[in-house]
Design a protein around this motif. Structure first.
Motif, PDB file in Angstrom:
ATOM      1  N   ALA A  87       3.949  -3.498  -6.077  1.00  0.00           N
ATOM      2  CA  ALA A  87       4.446  -2.242  -5.498  1.00  0.00           C
ATOM      3  C   ALA A  87       4.491  -1.143  -6.562  1.00  0.00           C
ATOM      4  N   LYS A  88       4.902  -1.499  -7.786  1.00  0.00           N
ATOM      5  CA  LYS A  88       4.935  -0.504  -8.859  1.00  0.00           C
ATOM      6  C   LYS A  88       3.543   0.019  -9.170  1.00  0.00           C
ATOM      7  N   VAL A  89       2.548  -0.867  -9.140  1.00  0.00           N
ATOM      8  CA  VAL A  89       1.177  -0.453  -9.433  1.00  0.00           C
ATOM      9  C   VAL A  89       0.672   0.531  -8.372  1.00  0.00           C
ATOM     10  N   ALA A  90       0.927   0.232  -7.102  1.00  0.00           N
ATOM     11  CA  ALA A  90       0.484   1.133  -6.031  1.00  0.00           C
ATOM     12  C   ALA A  90       1.143   2.500  -6.165  1.00  0.00           C
ATOM     13  N   ASN A  91       2.454   2.524  -6.405  1.00  0.00           N
ATOM     14  CA  ASN A  91       3.153   3.807  -6.562  1.00  0.00           C
ATOM     15  C   ASN A  91       2.716   4.532  -7.829  1.00  0.00           C
ATOM     16  N   ALA A  92       2.437   3.757  -8.905  1.00  0.00           N
ATOM     17  CA  ALA A  92       1.979   4.378 -10.149  1.00  0.00           C
ATOM     18  C   ALA A  92       0.606   5.021  -9.963  1.00  0.00           C
ATOM     19  N   PHE A  93      -0.282   4.373  -9.233  1.00  0.00           N
ATOM     20  CA  PHE A  93      -1.592   4.970  -8.965  1.00  0.00           C
ATOM     21  C   PHE A  93      -1.449   6.234  -8.121  1.00  0.00           C
ATOM     22  N   ALA A  94      -0.527   6.221  -7.152  1.00  0.00           N
ATOM     23  CA  ALA A  94      -0.302   7.423  -6.340  1.00  0.00           C
ATOM     24  C   ALA A  94       0.210   8.568  -7.201  1.00  0.00           C
ATOM     25  N   ALA A  95       1.187   8.266  -8.069  1.00  0.00           N
ATOM     26  CA  ALA A  95       1.724   9.317  -8.947  1.00  0.00           C
ATOM     27  C   ALA A  95       0.665   9.809  -9.932  1.00  0.00           C
ATOM     28  N   ALA A  96      -0.129   8.877 -10.486  1.00  0.00           N
ATOM     29  CA  ALA A  96      -1.178   9.272 -11.427  1.00  0.00           C
ATOM     30  C   ALA A  96      -2.242  10.110 -10.734  1.00  0.00           C
ATOM     31  N   TYR A  97      -2.568   9.761  -9.495  1.00  0.00           N
ATOM     32  CA  TYR A  97      -3.547  10.560  -8.754  1.00  0.00           C
ATOM     33  C   TYR A  97      -3.008  11.961  -8.476  1.00  0.00           C
ATOM     34  N   GLN A  98      -1.731  12.070  -8.155  1.00  0.00           N
ATOM     35  CA  GLN A  98      -1.131  13.393  -7.955  1.00  0.00           C
ATOM     36  C   GLN A  98      -1.214  14.222  -9.243  1.00  0.00           C
ATOM     37  N   GLN A  99      -0.895  13.599 -10.373  1.00  0.00           N
ATOM     38  CA  GLN A  99      -0.956  14.322 -11.643  1.00  0.00           C
ATOM     39  C   GLN A  99      -2.381  14.773 -11.962  1.00  0.00           C
ATOM     40  N   SER A 144       0.839  -1.207   0.000  1.00  0.00           N
ATOM     41  CA  SER A 144       0.000   0.000   0.000  1.00  0.00           C
ATOM     42  C   SER A 144       0.870   1.253   0.000  1.00  0.00           C
ATOM     43  N   THR A 145       0.286   2.320  -0.544  1.00  0.00           N
ATOM     44  CA  THR A 145       0.881   3.663  -0.536  1.00  0.00           C
ATOM     45  C   THR A 145      -0.038   4.594   0.257  1.00  0.00           C
ATOM     46  N   ALA A 174       4.825   2.672  -1.520  1.00  0.00           N
ATOM     47  CA  ALA A 174       4.685   1.216  -1.419  1.00  0.00           C
ATOM     48  C   ALA A 174       6.039   0.541  -1.592  1.00  0.00           C
ATOM     49  N   ALA A 175       6.298  -0.447  -0.734  1.00  0.00           N
ATOM     50  CA  ALA A 175       7.523  -1.244  -0.807  1.00  0.00           C
ATOM     51  C   ALA A 175       7.182  -2.647  -1.287  1.00  0.00           C
ATOM     52  N   THR A 176       8.172  -3.319  -1.844  1.00  0.00           N
ATOM     53  CA  THR A 176       7.956  -4.685  -2.342  1.00  0.00           C
ATOM     54  C   THR A 176       7.701  -5.620  -1.166  1.00  0.00           C
ATOM     55  N   PRO A 177       6.547  -6.296  -1.115  1.00  0.00           N
ATOM     56  CA  PRO A 177       6.251  -7.175   0.020  1.00  0.00           C
ATOM     57  C   PRO A 177       7.158  -8.412  -0.010  1.00  0.00           C
ATOM     58  N   MET A 178       7.584  -8.828   1.157  1.00  0.00           N
ATOM     59  CA  MET A 178       8.451 -10.002   1.282  1.00  0.00           C
ATOM     60  C   MET A 178       7.659 -11.291   1.455  1.00  0.00           C
ATOM     61  N   ARG A 179       6.475 -11.202   2.050  1.00  0.00           N
ATOM     62  CA  ARG A 179       5.657 -12.378   2.295  1.00  0.00           C
ATOM     63  C   ARG A 179       4.305 -12.197   1.632  1.00  0.00           C
ATOM     64  N   PRO A 180       3.722 -13.272   1.157  1.00  0.00           N
ATOM     65  CA  PRO A 180       2.403 -13.169   0.538  1.00  0.00           C
ATOM     66  C   PRO A 180       1.333 -12.865   1.581  1.00  0.00           C
ATOM     67  N   ASP A 213       2.695 -10.851  -8.415  1.00  0.00           N
ATOM     68  CA  ASP A 213       4.092 -10.442  -8.523  1.00  0.00           C
ATOM     69  C   ASP A 213       4.341  -9.333  -7.501  1.00  0.00           C
ATOM     70  N   PRO A 214       5.184  -9.554  -6.487  1.00  0.00           N
ATOM     71  CA  PRO A 214       5.364  -8.533  -5.444  1.00  0.00           C
ATOM     72  C   PRO A 214       5.957  -7.238  -5.981  1.00  0.00           C
TER      73      PRO A 214
END
Length: 463
Positions: A147-159, A42-43, A387-393, A142-143
């Protein structure tokens, strides 16, 4: 069924319960291990919300936090944000996603829209209670990609948030630009009208205190008052000069020549009186004295008449001067009145210029403000925790599933044991026997399994 009977049944059917429990646990573990692993990250975003009208610039009433937060959550999960996230991640150019799109849609439709729908299925938004913080949660197999998707949504929401704030400002800037041009043209037109009116009417200044014509009118008014006073005085002197032969008028009494003639006349008359007593009329001295008296009297009368005529002429001149000054005052008054009317119209034109200037200045101020705000690149959204890459599912949770399977298996085993007992009812205690036979019980025999004997004990007994 009493609790003791239930315990007796469970003791007798423990194999069914254990078998059911083991089957449920085994199936749960197998299914948990067979299910694909899902990772969760999560972000966290902070929303600094404020309300300002981009056109008027006035601060609006603060929005309700619940309504504002709900709106922002809907924006985060909107297709516009998802499309921006697809562009940020560059998924359209990824061969793997192109292959997935070909298999899923057979190349039909838009790949960006398909990717946006796929990302929206991975994302959900959760608000914090009584705060301006929202959490963008992404789930996937895919962990790193999650994480990339969560950060991308945050950046897209900021834009998108910045775009939502800036676009109205750009529109307002265009509106104010057109208004500024219109107001500038109106200001120039008003100034041209004012300048032309001043040239046509010869008005240099709108201040009445600095007007030459008004000063001239005041000067003429002063002269008129003076001329009126002098005319009244001259008329009074003329009236006195016309009475009693004009001998008692102040001008006659104050004339030194007349006073001198009067004195000479008095002397000559005294001399003539003395001679008239001693001499005859035909005497030369008598005639000389008489001629002297006649001459002085004639000169005195002529001087008095000349003085009175001078006073009368002066009165006429002063009355004529009064009439001329009065006419000049009337003409100057008409001119000043006309100038005042022109100045009033000029004042109206000046107010039009002033109003146009104020409107133009206000529009220029708002134009400058909207252009500055429209060129700003600061968003009201701040990323608190990326968002950070999760280590555990996050799922499946094998330990939790095992605990739940134990509870489910035990419950299911107890249910099967009771159903089996009800299907094949047996007498397992004295209470069951009394309930079935409806007869008194005389006694009970405690029976148990025979104990196993060892080899030494059997040998001892055989001897």
């Amino acid at each position: 069924m009493t609790f003791s009977q239930l315990l007796t049944i469970l003791r007798a059917r423990y194999k069914v319960i254990l078998t059911t429990l083991l089957i449920v646990i085994t199936a749960t573990v197998a299914v948990s291990l067979a299910l694909p692993k899902t990772y969760r990250t999560s972000t966290t975003l902070l929303l600094n919300y404020k309300g300002t009208d981009p056109v008027s610039g006035h601060v609006l009433a603060a929005q309700l936090v619940s309504g504002y937060m709900a709106t922002q959550m809907d924006i985060v999960t909107s297709r516009s944000v998802a499309l921006k996230a697809v562009d940020t991640l560059g998924l359209v150019d990824d061969p793997a996603f192109r292959q997935r799109f070909q298999k899923a849609a057979n190349g039909n439709g838009s790949m960006r829209d398909w990717l946006a729908d796929s990302l929206l299925k991975m994302v959900e938004v959760a608000p914090s209670r009584e705060s301006s913080v929202i959490e963008i949660i992404a789930k996937g197999s895919d962990p790193a990609f999650t994480a990339k998707v969560a950060n991308a949504f945050a950046a897209a929401y900021q834009q998108l948030n910045l775009q939502i704030k800036v676009e109205p400002l750009h529109q307002a800037s265009q509106y104010f630009s057109g208004e500024v041009k219109t107001l500038r043209a109106g200001l120039e037109e008003a100034e041209n009208k004012l300048s032309k009116y001043q040239q046509d009417h010869g008005i240099v200044s709108t201040d009445k205190n600095l007007d030459v014509e008004t000063a001239r009118l005041n000067d003429l008014s002063t002269q008129l008052v003076q001329a009126q006073g002098q005319s009244i005085e001259a008329s009074s002197r003329g009236s006195q000069a016309m009475g009693n032969g004009g001998r008692d008028s102040p001008d006659v009494t104050s004339n030194m020549l007349i006073q001198s003639l009067k004195a000479s006349l008095a002397t000559a008359e005294a001399k003539f009186a003395m001679l008239s007593q001693n001499l005859d009329r035909n005497h030369p001295q008598y005639q000389a004295a008489k001629a002297e008296v006649d001459r002085l009297r004639s000169e005195l009368n002529n001087s008095i008449s000349s003085t009175n005529n001078s006073v009368a002429n002066n009165g006429r001149i002063l009355r004529q001067r009064e009439a001329e000054v009065r006419a000049a005052v009337g003409a100057q008054t008409a001119k000043v009145l006309q100038l005042n009317r022109a100045r009033d119209e000029l004042s109206v034109l000046g107010k039009d210029v002033e109003s146009a200037q104020h409107a133009y200045d206000a529009a220029m101020l708002r134009l400058s403000q909207t252009e500055l705000e429209g060129n700003a690149n600061q968003s009201d959204v701040s990323v608190l925790n990326p968002a950070a890459t999760p280590m555990r599912p996050a799922s499946p949770n094998v330990l939790l599933n095992i605990v739940l399977s134990i509870l489910l298996g035990a419950t299911l085993g107890l249910a099967l044991a009771i159903l089996a007992e009800l299907a094949n009812r047996r007498v397992r205690s004295s209470n069951d026997l009394l309930k079935v036979l409806q007869a008194p019980m005389l006694g009970t025999i405690a029976w148990g399994k025979p104990a196993r004997r060892s080899g030494f004990s059997s040998l001892f007994l055989s001897q």
